[in-house]
Design a protein around this motif. Sequence first.
Motif, PDB file in Angstrom:
ATOM      1  N   GLU A 192      -3.727   5.880  -9.734  1.00  0.00           N
ATOM      2  CA  GLU A 192      -3.683   4.954  -8.596  1.00  0.00           C
ATOM      3  C   GLU A 192      -2.790   5.400  -7.449  1.00  0.00           C
ATOM      4  O   GLU A 192      -3.015   5.020  -6.301  1.00  0.00           O
ATOM      5  CB  GLU A 192      -3.177   3.569  -9.068  1.00  0.00           C
ATOM      6  CG  GLU A 192      -4.098   2.840 -10.007  1.00  0.00           C
ATOM      7  CD  GLU A 192      -3.839   3.178 -11.458  1.00  0.00           C
ATOM      8  OE1 GLU A 192      -2.802   3.826 -11.738  1.00  0.00           O
ATOM      9  OE2 GLU A 192      -4.669   2.819 -12.311  1.00  0.00           O
ATOM     10  N   THR A 193      -1.736   6.174  -7.721  1.00  0.00           N
ATOM     11  CA  THR A 193      -0.673   6.395  -6.741  1.00  0.00           C
ATOM     12  C   THR A 193      -0.386   7.880  -6.547  1.00  0.00           C
ATOM     13  O   THR A 193      -0.301   8.628  -7.524  1.00  0.00           O
ATOM     14  CB  THR A 193       0.616   5.683  -7.197  1.00  0.00           C
ATOM     15  OG1 THR A 193       0.355   4.283  -7.381  1.00  0.00           O
ATOM     16  CG2 THR A 193       1.736   5.853  -6.179  1.00  0.00           C
ATOM     17  N   LYS A 228      -0.896   2.772  -3.063  1.00  0.00           N
ATOM     18  CA  LYS A 228      -1.633   4.019  -2.830  1.00  0.00           C
ATOM     19  C   LYS A 228      -0.672   5.204  -2.726  1.00  0.00           C
ATOM     20  O   LYS A 228      -0.982   6.312  -3.179  1.00  0.00           O
ATOM     21  CB  LYS A 228      -2.470   3.894  -1.556  1.00  0.00           C
ATOM     22  CG  LYS A 228      -3.589   2.863  -1.638  1.00  0.00           C
ATOM     23  CD  LYS A 228      -4.326   2.755  -0.323  1.00  0.00           C
ATOM     24  CE  LYS A 228      -5.463   1.752  -0.401  1.00  0.00           C
ATOM     25  NZ  LYS A 228      -5.005   0.366  -0.556  1.00  0.00           N
ATOM     26  N   ASP A 234       0.821  -1.213   0.000  1.00  0.00           N
ATOM     27  CA  ASP A 234       0.000   0.000   0.000  1.00  0.00           C
ATOM     28  C   ASP A 234       0.849   1.255   0.000  1.00  0.00           C
ATOM     29  O   ASP A 234       0.522   2.241  -0.658  1.00  0.00           O
ATOM     30  CB  ASP A 234      -0.916   0.027   1.233  1.00  0.00           C
ATOM     31  CG  ASP A 234      -1.918  -1.104   1.246  1.00  0.00           C
ATOM     32  OD1 ASP A 234      -2.677  -1.232   0.261  1.00  0.00           O
ATOM     33  OD2 ASP A 234      -1.941  -1.865   2.235  1.00  0.00           O
TER      34      ASP A 234
END
Length: 197
Positions: A173-174, A155, A120
């Motif tokens: 997404e990141t 993340k 994550d």
Amino acid sequence: MKILHLSDTHNCHKQLKDLPEADIIIHAGDFSFTGTEKETLNFIEWFYALPYKYKIFIAGNHDDYLFGANIEGLPDNCYYLCNSGVTIGNMHFYGVPLFIDDVISGEYDRQLNNIPNDTDVLITHQPPFGILDFSENINYGDFILLQNVLRIKPKYHLFGHIHNAYGMEKNDETLFVNSSILDNNYEIKNNPVILNL
């Protein structure tokens, strides 16, 4: 959960006053300058004493004393991540150091390819290629790291290394964060970054 992220303090850590409150503090490497035992122990003593519930750090290319080191006796709430991870709450943190010997031998590429898929929060010292890595007309990021970040889709990707590329950038997404505290003259210029997970 609130994270305080910083990187590239190069022996200036004790000059950082009134650090903001957070649940976790993360240092993404280059806490020392010449990589000596004395510098490393000075940082670790300071880091351990900080009033955060959890503390995570990795090594950068200046932190040679930790190359091949087996750090023992850390407090239960403090983690040195060296191609390893820890789960806090429901978040999986994983850290990859940057040792020049590993880069030269090709071991670094293998380490990047072994980042777990369920990460994550990825902590590296070096940026991925093309993201907060530009300095003096050169992209200093790593292409294999970029490929793996795009594969894993963490993340958060936290790093430093390129002092004057401080900032944040996001794709679908990141969230990418370069929290280099010092500028190219090795003077304190930037603040640690607060992130709300």
